[in-house]
Design a protein around this motif. Structure first.
Motif, short mmCIF file in Angstrom:
data_model
loop_
_atom_site.label_atom_id
_atom_site.label_comp_id
_atom_site.label_asym_id
_atom_site.label_seq_id
_atom_site.Cartn_x
_atom_site.Cartn_y
_atom_site.Cartn_z
N ASN A 146 -9.46 -2.27 -9.75
CA ASN A 146 -10.19 -1.40 -9.28
C ASN A 146 -9.98 -1.27 -7.73
O ASN A 146 -9.81 -2.42 -7.30
CB ASN A 146 -11.64 -2.49 -9.30
CG ASN A 146 -13.02 -1.78 -8.72
OD1 ASN A 146 -12.56 -0.74 -8.08
ND2 ASN A 146 -13.84 -1.90 -9.19
N THR A 147 -9.90 -0.42 -7.13
CA THR A 147 -9.42 -0.12 -5.96
C THR A 147 -10.36 0.83 -5.10
O THR A 147 -10.22 1.48 -4.10
CB THR A 147 -7.99 0.49 -5.67
OG1 THR A 147 -8.10 1.55 -6.61
CG2 THR A 147 -6.87 -0.47 -6.34
N GLY A 177 -4.54 -9.41 -6.28
CA GLY A 177 -3.65 -8.76 -5.71
C GLY A 177 -2.55 -9.68 -5.13
O GLY A 177 -1.32 -9.42 -5.30
N TRP A 214 -1.06 0.48 -7.09
CA TRP A 214 -1.61 -0.75 -8.01
C TRP A 214 -1.74 -0.03 -9.39
O TRP A 214 -2.02 1.24 -9.48
CB TRP A 214 -2.73 -1.14 -7.40
CG TRP A 214 -2.35 -1.93 -6.14
CD1 TRP A 214 -2.53 -1.09 -4.85
CD2 TRP A 214 -1.93 -3.26 -5.84
NE1 TRP A 214 -2.07 -2.19 -3.89
CE2 TRP A 214 -1.89 -3.32 -4.36
CE3 TRP A 214 -1.60 -4.15 -6.50
CZ2 TRP A 214 -1.40 -4.33 -3.73
CZ3 TRP A 214 -1.28 -5.35 -6.07
CH2 TRP A 214 -1.14 -5.54 -4.51
N LYS A 266 -6.23 2.80 -2.61
CA LYS A 266 -5.07 2.40 -2.09
C LYS A 266 -4.85 0.75 -2.07
O LYS A 266 -3.82 0.14 -1.92
CB LYS A 266 -4.59 2.68 -0.52
CG LYS A 266 -5.03 4.28 -0.16
CD LYS A 266 -3.95 5.18 -1.09
CE LYS A 266 -4.56 6.41 -0.90
NZ LYS A 266 -3.43 7.57 -1.56
N PHE A 267 -5.86 0.12 -2.35
CA PHE A 267 -5.71 -1.61 -2.26
C PHE A 267 -6.76 -2.26 -3.10
O PHE A 267 -7.79 -1.66 -3.43
CB PHE A 267 -6.01 -1.68 -0.84
CG PHE A 267 -5.21 -3.13 -0.40
CD1 PHE A 267 -3.86 -3.40 -0.32
CD2 PHE A 267 -6.07 -4.31 -0.21
CE1 PHE A 267 -3.29 -4.63 0.20
CE2 PHE A 267 -5.46 -5.59 0.31
CZ PHE A 267 -4.15 -5.63 0.33
N PRO A 268 -6.38 -3.33 -3.73
CA PRO A 268 -7.41 -3.75 -4.75
C PRO A 268 -8.39 -4.50 -4.15
O PRO A 268 -8.58 -5.15 -3.00
CB PRO A 268 -6.44 -5.03 -5.38
CG PRO A 268 -5.36 -5.22 -4.55
CD PRO A 268 -5.17 -4.02 -3.86
N ASN A 269 -9.62 -4.33 -4.84
CA ASN A 269 -10.99 -4.70 -4.20
C ASN A 269 -10.80 -6.54 -4.37
O ASN A 269 -11.45 -7.20 -3.61
CB ASN A 269 -12.09 -4.38 -5.07
CG ASN A 269 -12.18 -2.87 -4.89
OD1 ASN A 269 -11.82 -2.05 -4.19
ND2 ASN A 269 -13.35 -2.40 -5.72
N HIS A 296 -11.23 0.75 -1.30
CA HIS A 296 -10.08 0.81 -0.22
C HIS A 296 -9.52 2.39 -0.71
O HIS A 296 -8.23 2.44 -0.24
CB HIS A 296 -9.24 -0.01 -0.17
CG HIS A 296 -9.73 -1.39 -0.34
ND1 HIS A 296 -10.54 -1.93 1.19
CD2 HIS A 296 -10.00 -2.38 -0.98
CE1 HIS A 296 -10.90 -2.97 0.79
NE2 HIS A 296 -10.60 -3.38 -0.15
N LYS A 306 0.98 -1.10 0.05
CA LYS A 306 0.16 -0.20 0.05
C LYS A 306 0.93 1.27 0.19
O LYS A 306 2.02 1.15 0.39
CB LYS A 306 -0.98 -0.02 1.33
CG LYS A 306 -0.22 0.58 2.52
CD LYS A 306 0.54 -0.25 3.01
CE LYS A 306 1.21 0.51 4.43
NZ LYS A 306 2.55 -0.57 4.96
#
Length: 630
Positions: A139-140, A154, A134, A146-149, A143, A128
């Motif tokens: 698609n984040t 991921g 990313w 900051k982070f993948p769904n 979050h 992160k």
């Protein structure tokens, strides 16, 4: 000399004229089956090293212990294209491209060649970032970008990254892998249950692809020092992680740090070492034993000094350099006393860093030209210890005071040397009486190897200075660390080994409350207590026993955390020492650790009831641990 019963009393009484004393026994001490000083568990520093620093690092007995930021550097993950055949997943062909593969692991290969292919590197990814991290096709949205769904997608990045490394090195990958570095720093964007789920998914994928790799986490940051805050709600995050990791991961990792606060001519440290570190380790291990009946290996992949307050860190300052060295050494003394569960510890000192400008140089081993910086003294202090040195049983006095001297002792079976290692937490010089039990050795001379702060507030490593020893007394400078070597020519080949085992209570984080058995009819003399049972499968031939109790009270003053009465199997025990707590009076809680001396005849096979009584309600007994040497 003290008799068998008298010896127990004798050790409690301070020797007149000495600031402190320790007692050394002619017995090896095994913790978790380990008696040797295993260099590769303790000599690591953070970051892979540039080729021209490798030999210099080896000359001061340190090597790269942790590979940082491979996912972040060069925008490795961010620039990864999408798999045209699997929407939302990284393109595996990108990770096989020869130029990409060589760029990924060129520095890692240099470190393997320089330090040896058996180097047990810990690898982490940031996972992160406050910046775009990313790829933009991923698609984040859930979050904050900051982070993948899609956690599975991921995790696939990590699998492909490790495959690239294996391709580049012809089969070698890091032995240890940490899934995300300090994920709690991104709490605004990533919920803790997502962090836990991601660790589990990554571990399952890596273990299916790379047999033998050890996966762990959560690399929690310095906030663990306050695990007892808000009725131990901070601890709940670690507990929730352990509920998953004890089944699916191989180790639990965290980052114990202290702070350095300077106010005019005064200074102090705050943070986790020594008492809070012992308290947190006991929380983790007590919970693991309750859930699984076993301990969990710990990796401390960063440790030492974190924030500096009251001095400009962007200017050269040897006082700050000293603080980094001091914290590295003082933490090491604690870790070596928990070597049964701490698998390895990697200091947060770099070979050379410029990320934060001058501030980075305070924790750099070398200057740009390769000459030694002050921080190198942190590893030079331990330079001459080797696998031939084996830990001896050593004991602090149970004098009902805070322990200001942290002791270790070793014997070398090859040359018969005796080594005594002492760290002084006090702000004044300490004069220490070395008691060799039943006079098994009487030193008259030796050599000292000490690190300390001089009157100009500069770090000094005074190496291997000859000294005369009178009546067993040695001196350790204020806030200093020393190794004393005595050429005893003792025959260690035939000494027996004591096996030390830690048993944890069946309850933890116990609220201190009214003892109902006493208060049913009258509360005029009410007792407030916490009770747990410690199961010992077989006592065997007990050489010594200690009872370690953690007590946490709310507030900076926190009332009086010292138990009024401690009973084990209805026997009163009164002699204890208290672990050093540097931030007392400045923390939001008081979390104290007490170690009580337990006569062997107080113990029972199977269940041992421990009752801890107080004068007031409120607060908690965090853990109860019974340490037995056989």
């Amino acid at each position: 000399m003290c008799g068998k019963v008298g010896l127990w009393l004798c050790l409690v009484v301070s020797v007149l004229g000495a600031d402190y004393q320790v007692t050394i026994y002619p017995s090896y001490l095994s913790q978790g089956g380990r008696t040797h000083f295993e260099v590769d568990r303790w000599d690591g520093h953070n970051g892979l090293d540039s080729e021209h620093f490798i030999d210099k690092a080896k000359s001061i007995a340190t090597e790269s212990g942790r590979w940082l930021n491979r996912d972040l550097n060069g925008h490795t993950f961010q620039n990864t294209p999408q798999d045209p055949h699997h929407h939302g997943y990284p393109d595996p062909n990108h990770f096989k491209e020869p130029t990409f593969v060589q760029n990924i692991c060129a520095k890692y290969k240099q470190n393997l060649q320089g330090y040896g292919n058996n180097s047990d590197i810990v690898m982490e990814i940031k996972g992160k970032s406050i910046r775009l991290y990313w790829p933009n096709w991923m698609n984040t949205s859930q979050h904050g970008g900051k982070f993948p769904n899609n956690l599975d997608a991921g995790a696939e990045f990590i699998v492909l990254l490790l495959k690239s490394i294996k391709q580049c090195t012809h089969g070698i990958i890091p032995k240890y892998f940490e899934v995300i570095n300090e994920p709690d720093a991104a709490w605004k964007y990533i919920k803790w249950d997502i962090v836990i789920d991601f660790h589990k998914i990554v571990a399952q994928k890596l273990k299916s692809q790379f047999p033998g790799i050890q996966v762990g986490g959560p690399t929690k940051n310095g906030a663990i020092s306050g695990s007892d805050k808000s009725d131990f709600r901070v601890w709940e995050f670690s507990r929730q992680f352990l509920d998953m990791s004890l089944d699916h991961l191989d180790f639990f990792s965290f980052h114990p740090y202290n702070f350095f606060i300077v106010e005019g001519n005064n200074y102090r440290f705050e943070g986790i070492n020594e008492a809070r570190l012992a308290g947190f380790i006991d929380l983790v291990e007590s919970y693991a034993n309750q859930k699984k009946g076993r301990s969990v290996p710990l990796i401390l992949s960063e440790y030492g000094l974190s924030q500096v307050r009251g001095i400009d860190v962007n200017k050269p300052n040897p006082f700050i350099d000293w603080a980094y060295i001091n914290q590295h050494n003082s933490h090491m003394f604690t870790y070596l006393n928990y070597r049964n569960v701490i698998d390895r510890a990697i200091g947060f000192i770099l070979s050379y860093g410029t990320t934060l400008g001058e501030a980075s140089l305070h924790y750099s081993l070398f200057h740009r030209d390769g000459s030694l910086a002050n921080a190198a003294k942190a590893y030079k202090f331990w330079h001459h210890l080797s696998y031939q040195d084996q830990f001896l049983r050593i004991e602090s006095p149970f004098d009902n005071k805070e322990r200001k001297i942290s002791p270790l002792a070793m014997g070398n079976s090859n040359n018969g040397d005796v080594l005594v290692l002492l760290h002084n937490y006090d702000r004044s010089q300490a004069r220490i009486k070395l008691n060799f039990d039943h006079h098994w050795f009487t030193p008259s001379s030796g050599v000292s190897h000490c690190h300390y702060l001089n009157s100009h507030r500069q770090p000094v490593l005074e190496e291997w200075k000859s000294m005369h020893v009178s009546n067993g007394y040695v001196t350790v400078p204020a806030d200093g660390s020393c190794i004393f070597v005595f050429h005893a020519k003792h025959n260690f080949r035939n000494v027996h080994t004591i096996k030390e085992t830690t048993y944890y209570g069946n309850k933890m984080v116990m609220r201190i409350q009214k003892d109902c058995a006493i208060c049913i009819f009258s509360c005029a003399s009410c007792t407030y207590a916490a009770t747990a049972n410690v199961n010992v499968h077989s006592l065997g031939n007990v050489q010594y026993a200690r009872l370690r109790i953690g007590v946490s009270l709310p507030g900076k003053s926190g009332g009086n955390p010292t138990p009024k009465t401690v009973l084990i199997n209805n026997h009163h025990v009164t002699a204890f020492y208290q672990l050093f707590a540097p931030g007392r009076g400045h923390e939001d809680t008081r979390w104290e650790i007490y170690e009580y001396q337990i006569p062997a005849n107080f113990l029972s096979s199977n269940s041992n009831e421990v009752k801890v009584e107080f004068n007031q309600s409120g607060g908690y007994v965090s853990t109860i641990a019974l340490i037995i040497g056989n």
